[in-house]
Scaffold this motif. Sequence first.
Motif, PDB file in Angstrom:
ATOM      1  N   GLU A 141     -15.597  -4.789  -1.490  1.00 18.12           N
ATOM      2  CA  GLU A 141     -15.378  -3.619  -0.289  1.00 18.12           C
ATOM      3  C   GLU A 141     -14.754  -2.520  -0.639  1.00 18.12           C
ATOM      4  O   GLU A 141     -15.052  -1.447  -0.466  1.00 18.12           O
ATOM      5  N   LEU A 142     -13.495  -2.815  -1.432  1.00 19.64           N
ATOM      6  CA  LEU A 142     -12.552  -1.737  -1.990  1.00 19.64           C
ATOM      7  C   LEU A 142     -13.149  -0.838  -3.347  1.00 19.64           C
ATOM      8  O   LEU A 142     -13.218   0.247  -3.286  1.00 19.64           O
ATOM      9  N   THR A 195       0.660  -1.055  -0.006  1.00 17.46           N
ATOM     10  CA  THR A 195      -0.054   0.010   0.076  1.00 17.46           C
ATOM     11  C   THR A 195       0.977   1.380   0.068  1.00 17.46           C
ATOM     12  O   THR A 195       0.617   2.178  -0.510  1.00 17.46           O
ATOM     13  N   PRO A 197     -10.774  -4.711  -8.064  1.00 20.08           N
ATOM     14  CA  PRO A 197     -10.652  -4.969  -6.691  1.00 20.08           C
ATOM     15  C   PRO A 197     -11.743  -5.703  -5.991  1.00 20.08           C
ATOM     16  O   PRO A 197     -12.643  -6.041  -6.869  1.00 20.08           O
ATOM     17  N   ASP A 251      -9.489  -3.189   6.206  1.00 24.13           N
ATOM     18  CA  ASP A 251     -10.179  -2.033   6.089  1.00 24.13           C
ATOM     19  C   ASP A 251      -8.951  -0.622   6.038  1.00 24.13           C
ATOM     20  O   ASP A 251      -9.356   0.283   5.167  1.00 24.13           O
ATOM     21  N   HIS A 259      -7.658  -0.736   2.786  1.00 26.51           N
ATOM     22  CA  HIS A 259      -8.640  -0.173   1.649  1.00 26.51           C
ATOM     23  C   HIS A 259      -8.861   1.273   1.554  1.00 26.51           C
ATOM     24  O   HIS A 259      -8.893   1.888   0.638  1.00 26.51           O
ATOM     25  N   ARG A 261     -15.679   1.313  -1.633  1.00 25.44           N
ATOM     26  CA  ARG A 261     -14.773   2.792  -1.096  1.00 25.44           C
ATOM     27  C   ARG A 261     -14.630   3.448  -2.365  1.00 25.44           C
ATOM     28  O   ARG A 261     -14.469   4.690  -2.224  1.00 25.44           O
ATOM     29  N   ASP A 270      -5.718  -4.018  -5.704  1.00 19.88           N
ATOM     30  CA  ASP A 270      -5.586  -4.744  -4.562  1.00 19.88           C
ATOM     31  C   ASP A 270      -4.534  -5.998  -4.851  1.00 19.88           C
ATOM     32  O   ASP A 270      -5.051  -6.982  -4.298  1.00 19.88           O
TER      33      ASP A 270
END
Length: 295
Positions: free
Chosen positions: A232-233, A164, A229, A196, A199, A236, A183
């Motif tokens: 969840e990502l 990241t 991704p 989280d 992300h 976002r 990701d």
Amino acid sequence: MLDYHLHLWPHGPRPLEATLEQVAAYCQAAQAQGVDEIALTEHLFRFRQADHLLGGWWAGEGDGTLASAMGQWWASEQGGDLDQYVEVALAAKEAGLPVVVGLEVDHYPGRMHDVAELLAGYPFDVLLGSVHWIGPWGFDNFGVGAFVAEWGARTIDAVWDDYTTRLEELADSGACDVLAHPDLCKISGRRPEVPDEFHDRMAEAAARSGMAAEVSSAGWRKPVGEAYPSPELLARFHRAGVPVTTASDAHGVELVAERRGDVAALLAGAGYRELAAYRGRRLRPVPIGPAGPGS
Ligand SMILES: [Zn+2]
Ligand SMILES: [Zn+2]
């Protein structure tokens, strides 16, 4: 639909010469699947111009075993001429084929200014930015024993954190337009218990840089068995107003536009109605459109 991540050549030693016929075959395969436009995005590192500028970047990057494996692998990937590749892609575009001219560019820590200078000499439509390497460790390369073994030597939280951080540096460099497989650090199937924080950092990096994020079917072909991704990502990214492209990351014509229907379903689930197309590195929103026959 778009397929904005395509390679002309599989990995490994081979002649690397682009031809108009090959580009035409990619366009035909895409159109047969209901994909309106493709981007050729060969790896920058396959071209001698990149080797001259960046070859040896892994020296002094810590671990000698990994650096030596990276050096050998890098050598095995060489052989293309960036001028020839761009000329063929431009000729295809000028002939009216639905193709734009791009590259997949890696993150070279501290060297992105040099990379941007090299790339500014070419009329690219779109540049993908990728993190495949953490120092000299090619973490997504399961064809190299030393790289596979390295997964056992690190905690998963450290891998995600290092990945990241590099993604943030790449985004902040401003050298590229689209975060490819955002990701990718999940490729092995292992993830932090609570991803989280990572992300959030990925979505913030994309949003503040103005980059788009790629939604790629390639993850379904990897141990993780999930698109890049994750849902969840992607949620976002949507909340942060990050535009998206769609991609197969095919390294041969047979995978062009692979699983475009599943990708369309992910986009719909996240609330996306538009994709980011590019001309001359400027974003042009286009409707997602129908996924095409047999999706
Ligand atoms: Zn990649
Ligand atoms: Zn790729």
